[in-house]
Every structure is written in C-alpha cells, then in structure tokens.
Design an enzyme around this catalytic site. Sequence first.
Site, PDB file in Angstrom:
ATOM      1  N   ARG A 288       0.830  -1.214   0.000  1.00  0.00           N
ATOM      2  CA  ARG A 288       0.000   0.000   0.000  1.00  0.00           C
ATOM      3  C   ARG A 288       0.867   1.268   0.000  1.00  0.00           C
ATOM      4  O   ARG A 288       0.456   2.303  -0.514  1.00  0.00           O
ATOM      5  CB  ARG A 288      -0.910  -0.022   1.226  1.00  0.00           C
ATOM      6  CG  ARG A 288      -1.926   1.086   1.251  1.00  0.00           C
ATOM      7  CD  ARG A 288      -2.823   0.958   2.471  1.00  0.00           C
ATOM      8  NE  ARG A 288      -3.822   2.015   2.484  1.00  0.00           N
ATOM      9  CZ  ARG A 288      -4.285   2.589   3.582  1.00  0.00           C
ATOM     10  NH1 ARG A 288      -3.842   2.203   4.770  1.00  0.00           N
ATOM     11  NH2 ARG A 288      -5.184   3.542   3.503  1.00  0.00           N
TER      12      ARG A 288
ATOM     13  N   HIS B 183       0.500   5.280  -1.738  1.00  0.00           N
ATOM     14  CA  HIS B 183       0.494   6.515  -0.943  1.00  0.00           C
ATOM     15  C   HIS B 183       1.770   7.325  -1.147  1.00  0.00           C
ATOM     16  O   HIS B 183       1.788   8.522  -0.897  1.00  0.00           O
ATOM     17  CB  HIS B 183       0.250   6.190   0.532  1.00  0.00           C
ATOM     18  CG  HIS B 183      -1.144   5.725   0.794  1.00  0.00           C
ATOM     19  ND1 HIS B 183      -1.989   6.349   1.677  1.00  0.00           N
ATOM     20  CD2 HIS B 183      -1.862   4.695   0.255  1.00  0.00           C
ATOM     21  CE1 HIS B 183      -3.171   5.727   1.670  1.00  0.00           C
ATOM     22  NE2 HIS B 183      -3.109   4.714   0.828  1.00  0.00           N
TER      23      HIS B 183
ATOM     24  N   ASN C  75      -3.673   8.390   6.134  1.00  0.00           N
ATOM     25  CA  ASN C  75      -2.533   7.589   6.587  1.00  0.00           C
ATOM     26  C   ASN C  75      -2.496   7.338   8.092  1.00  0.00           C
ATOM     27  O   ASN C  75      -2.047   6.279   8.543  1.00  0.00           O
ATOM     28  CB  ASN C  75      -1.230   8.277   6.171  1.00  0.00           C
ATOM     29  CG  ASN C  75      -1.110   8.413   4.662  1.00  0.00           C
ATOM     30  OD1 ASN C  75      -1.854   7.777   3.924  1.00  0.00           O
ATOM     31  ND2 ASN C  75      -0.177   9.229   4.204  1.00  0.00           N
TER      32      ASN C  75
ATOM     33  N   HIS D 124      -6.460  -4.507  -3.556  1.00  0.00           N
ATOM     34  CA  HIS D 124      -7.264  -4.856  -2.379  1.00  0.00           C
ATOM     35  C   HIS D 124      -7.628  -6.333  -2.374  1.00  0.00           C
ATOM     36  O   HIS D 124      -8.406  -6.776  -1.537  1.00  0.00           O
ATOM     37  CB  HIS D 124      -8.521  -3.972  -2.309  1.00  0.00           C
ATOM     38  CG  HIS D 124      -8.216  -2.534  -2.020  1.00  0.00           C
ATOM     39  ND1 HIS D 124      -9.155  -1.528  -2.090  1.00  0.00           N
ATOM     40  CD2 HIS D 124      -7.066  -1.912  -1.654  1.00  0.00           C
ATOM     41  CE1 HIS D 124      -8.605  -0.366  -1.781  1.00  0.00           C
ATOM     42  NE2 HIS D 124      -7.333  -0.569  -1.529  1.00  0.00           N
TER      43      HIS D 124
HETATM   44  C1  HEM Z   1      -8.591   3.592  -5.833  1.00  0.00           C
HETATM   45  C2  HEM Z   1      -8.520   4.279  -4.728  1.00  0.00           C
HETATM   46  C3  HEM Z   1      -8.184   3.657  -3.398  1.00  0.00           C
HETATM   47  C4  HEM Z   1      -8.827   3.917  -2.234  1.00  0.00           C
HETATM   48  C5  HEM Z   1      -9.989   4.881  -2.015  1.00  0.00           C
HETATM   49  C6  HEM Z   1      -8.193   3.110  -1.230  1.00  0.00           C
HETATM   50  C7  HEM Z   1      -8.543   3.110   0.115  1.00  0.00           C
HETATM   51  C8  HEM Z   1      -8.082   2.223   1.049  1.00  0.00           C
HETATM   52  C9  HEM Z   1      -8.553   2.155   2.400  1.00  0.00           C
HETATM   53  C10 HEM Z   1      -9.598   3.075   3.013  1.00  0.00           C
HETATM   54  C11 HEM Z   1      -7.896   1.137   3.013  1.00  0.00           C
HETATM   55  C12 HEM Z   1      -8.064   0.685   4.459  1.00  0.00           C
HETATM   56  C13 HEM Z   1      -7.511   1.713   5.407  1.00  0.00           C
HETATM   57  C14 HEM Z   1      -7.914   1.468   6.839  1.00  0.00           C
HETATM   58  O1  HEM Z   1      -9.075   1.106   7.086  1.00  0.00           O
HETATM   59  O2  HEM Z   1      -7.064   1.677   7.721  1.00  0.00           O
HETATM   60  C15 HEM Z   1      -7.010   0.551   2.044  1.00  0.00           C
HETATM   61  C16 HEM Z   1      -6.187  -0.528   2.266  1.00  0.00           C
HETATM   62  C17 HEM Z   1      -5.289  -1.001   1.348  1.00  0.00           C
HETATM   63  N1  HEM Z   1      -4.992  -0.437   0.130  1.00  0.00           N
HETATM   64 FE1  HEM Z   1      -6.106   0.940  -0.842  1.00  0.00          FE
HETATM   65  N2  HEM Z   1      -7.191   2.365  -1.777  1.00  0.00           N
HETATM   66  C18 HEM Z   1      -7.140   2.677  -3.117  1.00  0.00           C
HETATM   67  C19 HEM Z   1      -6.221   2.195  -4.027  1.00  0.00           C
HETATM   68  C20 HEM Z   1      -5.149   1.391  -3.696  1.00  0.00           C
HETATM   69  C21 HEM Z   1      -4.018   1.115  -4.548  1.00  0.00           C
HETATM   70  C22 HEM Z   1      -3.809   1.703  -5.930  1.00  0.00           C
HETATM   71  C23 HEM Z   1      -3.205   0.263  -3.856  1.00  0.00           C
HETATM   72  C24 HEM Z   1      -1.877  -0.347  -4.221  1.00  0.00           C
HETATM   73  C25 HEM Z   1      -1.400  -0.498  -5.397  1.00  0.00           C
HETATM   74  C26 HEM Z   1      -3.839  -0.012  -2.590  1.00  0.00           C
HETATM   75  C27 HEM Z   1      -3.386  -0.908  -1.653  1.00  0.00           C
HETATM   76  C28 HEM Z   1      -4.019  -1.183  -0.457  1.00  0.00           C
HETATM   77  C29 HEM Z   1      -3.687  -2.304   0.391  1.00  0.00           C
HETATM   78  C30 HEM Z   1      -2.696  -3.415   0.083  1.00  0.00           C
HETATM   79  C31 HEM Z   1      -4.464  -2.181   1.542  1.00  0.00           C
HETATM   80  C32 HEM Z   1      -4.459  -3.092   2.784  1.00  0.00           C
HETATM   81  C33 HEM Z   1      -3.323  -2.649   3.693  1.00  0.00           C
HETATM   82  C34 HEM Z   1      -3.206  -3.391   4.998  1.00  0.00           C
HETATM   83  O3  HEM Z   1      -3.716  -4.499   5.166  1.00  0.00           O
HETATM   84  O4  HEM Z   1      -2.537  -2.837   5.884  1.00  0.00           O
HETATM   85  N3  HEM Z   1      -4.994   0.714  -2.522  1.00  0.00           N
HETATM   86  N4  HEM Z   1      -7.127   1.252   0.852  1.00  0.00           N
END
Ligand code: HEM
Length: 340
Positions: free
Chosen positions: A68, A72, A100, A199
């Site tokens: 992730r 960011h 973040n 995701h």
């Molecule tokens: C398209 C828009 C995106 C939105 C709105 C978004 C939003 C989020 C949110 C809200 C979370 C959970 C945060 C939490 O509850 O603490 C999350 C987790 C995550 N995001 Fe995204 N995300 C997006 C795109 C991406 C992209 C492009 C990637 C990587 C290439 C990514 C990788 C991840 C990963 C791997 C997690 C899980 C992290 C963990 O388990 O610690 N996301 N994202």
Amino acid sequence: MAVPRGRLPLVAAVAVFLAFLCCRGEAAARELKVGYYAETCPEAEDIVRETMARARAREARSVASVMRLQFHDCFVNGCDGSVLMDATPTMLGEKDALSNIDSLRSFEVVDKIKEALEERCPGVVSCADIVIMAARDAVVLTGGPNWEVRLGRDDSLTASQEDSDNIMPSPRANASKLISLFAGLNLSVTDLVALSGSHSIGEARCFSIVFRLYNQSGSGRPDAHMDAAYRRALDALCPKGGDEEVTGGLDATPRVFDNQYFKDLVALRGFLNSDQTLFSDNARTRRVVKRFSKDQDAFFRAFIEGMIKMGELQNPRKGEIRRNCRVANCSPVASRVVDI
Ligand code: HEM
Ligand SMILES: *[C@@H]1O[C@H](CO)[C@@H](O)[C@H](O)[C@H]1NC(C)=O
Ligand SMILES: *[C@@H]1O[C@H](CO)[C@@H](O)[C@H](O)[C@H]1NC(C)=O
Ligand SMILES: *[C@@H]1O[C@H](CO)[C@@H](O)[C@H](O)[C@H]1NC(C)=O
C-alpha cells in the site's frame, strides 16, 4: 559542541549555507531502468525479497501493508519515499495525513530492508526504490504475478502532509471521482480498476466502512449495493458505536493475490465503498470489473502495467539517497546523529 562566542555567527552562516546546498534545486527527470543496481548493489533485489518473505512469515498481513505504501508514496509528488519520513519540528509528515494516520503500517519492514541494504552497499539504494521492489515482492509472495521493476529513483528531501490530504482519496469516494483523480496522473480507467485489485490482499478498519453500513451519503440507511448476508456479516464485525479499529479482509481471500476481489464486487461483497462503486455506480469501470472477475490473467497483466505506470510518477525536485528512510540526510535530526 562548544563554539567560541565570537564564531557563532559564522557557524550559523555555514549551517544556513549547508542547508541551502542540501535542500534546494530542481533535477532533471531520472531515467528509470531494469537492473539499475546490477553493478552497484547486485544483491539488492534478493535482499528485499528475502526480508519481505521473513516479514510475511512473522505477520502475514505486513506485505499488503508495505504494498500500500507504493500507492500513498507515488500519488503524492511522485515515488520519492516521502511517505516514509517521520515528522520533524519544522515539517508535518505524510504519516499523519488523513488517509494515513492510524492506518499506514509496517514501516518497520522498510527499515529492516534499508538496514540490510546499508550493510551490504551503503548509500546506494534509495528508499523510494525499496518501496517499488517491496510492493512487487508482496504480490509475488502472496501468489500473484512477478515482473521486472524499473529503478533509479531518488529520495525526497521533504514530505508534505498537506499534499497528501489534498490528493489521497477517501474510502467514501465514488467511481467518477476516482476516475478523475487517476486521470489527473495519466492513469486510465483500466489502470484504476486493476490497481484497485491490490485490495485482493490486506485489511481495512471498521472506521473506513461504518458510514456505508449505517448512514450512506447521509441517508441514515446502509449502502443499497450490498449483498444482504454480507451486510449482516459486516454489521456483526462493525456494530454501530463499536470499536472502529477492528479490521476485516478487503476480499474473501485477504492473504492471496488473485481475482477474488473482482468476483466479490460482482456479488456485491465489496468491503470499501470505493471498491463496490467500481461495479455498482459506473458503466466504464463495471465493464473492466466484470472482465477481471472472469479472467485472472487479464487482471494480472493490467495490474503489472498499472504498477509500472504508477511507479513512473516522479518528483522533479532534487533528491538524495537517504541513509535512514525516516529522515533526510541533511535534516537537523540526521546531523545531530553525525555530531555525537
Ligand atoms: C482507488 C482508490 C483507493 C482507495 C480509495 C483506497 C482506500 C483504502 C482504504 C480506506 C484502506 C483501508 C484503510 C484502513 O481502514 O485503515 C485501504 C487498504 C489497502 N490499500 Fe487501498 N485504496 C485505493 C487504491 C489502492 C491502490 C492503488 C493500492 C496499491 C497499489 C492499494 C493498496 C491497499 C492495500 C494493500 C491495503 C491493505 C493494507 C493493509 O492491510 O494494511 N490501494 N485502501
Ligand atoms: C460522486 O461524488 C461527488 C463528490 O465527491 C459528487 O459530486 C458526484 O455527484 C458523485 N457522482 C455520482 C455519480 O454519484
Ligand atoms: C501526463 O502526460 C502528459 C503528456 O504525456 C505530460 O505532459 C504530463 O506531465 C503527465 N502528467 C503526469 C502527472 O505525469
Ligand atoms: C447521517 O449523516 C448525515 C449527513 O452527514 C447527518 O446529518 C446525520 O445526522 C447522520 N445520521 C446519523 C444517524 O448518524
């Protein structure tokens, strides 16, 4: 450090001049290439892969958390390791930005990688490149595709909490908003959908979904685009007024990088609003979601292309190879360490 009184102004002037040398300037865009460290640090990619594998053995989720970081980092002023910097008395860090804080994690895995690389080839491999290599390895280690990463980035000298706040999307975002955000960075609708497929691994907090469970768009009602049984499961995981730090898997197989995420969206079992909206609210993204739900290879190919394109976003400002991913080399914190 004892400085004779009369020399204080001189010392101050030298310090200001050094700070100027160290923290200013525009640099030409860097030409990234595969095998960038082949001569200067031939084991770099192996060291990153091994450290990621050890991190995963310790905590399965950590590799998703590290992946992730690429998103960011790259979206905010290019892939420059800025997201890794700790706040200083004069700089608000991106770590405390809206998307973040209390959410990005596993920075200690990046520290471990950096320590191993500094031991083997000091001052050579940038933190920005570590994030790119580690994100690729997260995918490989969880069963996804492998690809060659283009390297040669510099690390930024600063971070910007404000820029992160302004750029990073909310989990409430809808498809049209996400399409324009990505388009602004030259990323297509296909890139958006494919990259959201990240995701396929990892977890999110109840904090990120309670609005859609209990008050979607201020309606006082849940999001209508949810399978009933899945909504009951999420209600049980995230009860109204409950602990919003509790986490759930972003898809049904959160430890495996596959196309289950897209099958879930088609079945109205997307965890985040920003996920489900790609199927439920927009014809252009829906078409791509459907395709990836039926064709995992097509997803993998598009994902690789998206990660490479996102990885090309550059910071035009002058950079450096940070010795510690959390601190600019010339910062007062870093020089204090050198002084002692
Ligand atoms: C398209 C828009 C995106 C939105 C709105 C978004 C939003 C989020 C949110 C809200 C979370 C959970 C945060 C939490 O509850 O603490 C999350 C987790 C995550 N995001 Fe995204 N995300 C997006 C795109 C991406 C992209 C492009 C990637 C990587 C290439 C990514 C990788 C991840 C990963 C791997 C997690 C899980 C992290 C963990 O388990 O610690 N996301 N994202
Ligand atoms: C998407 O969200 C924006 C606000 O972020 C809103 O202005 C727009 O109307 C929404 N679009 C749809 C199709 O719901
Ligand atoms: C997007 O592409 C255009 C044309 O190739 C280029 O001028 C612009 O700088 C790019 N924008 C970003 C954010 O990379
Ligand atoms: C739902 O959200 C709206 C608008 O944000 C707010 O006015 C309302 O009080 C909320 N309702 C509940 C039950 O929280």
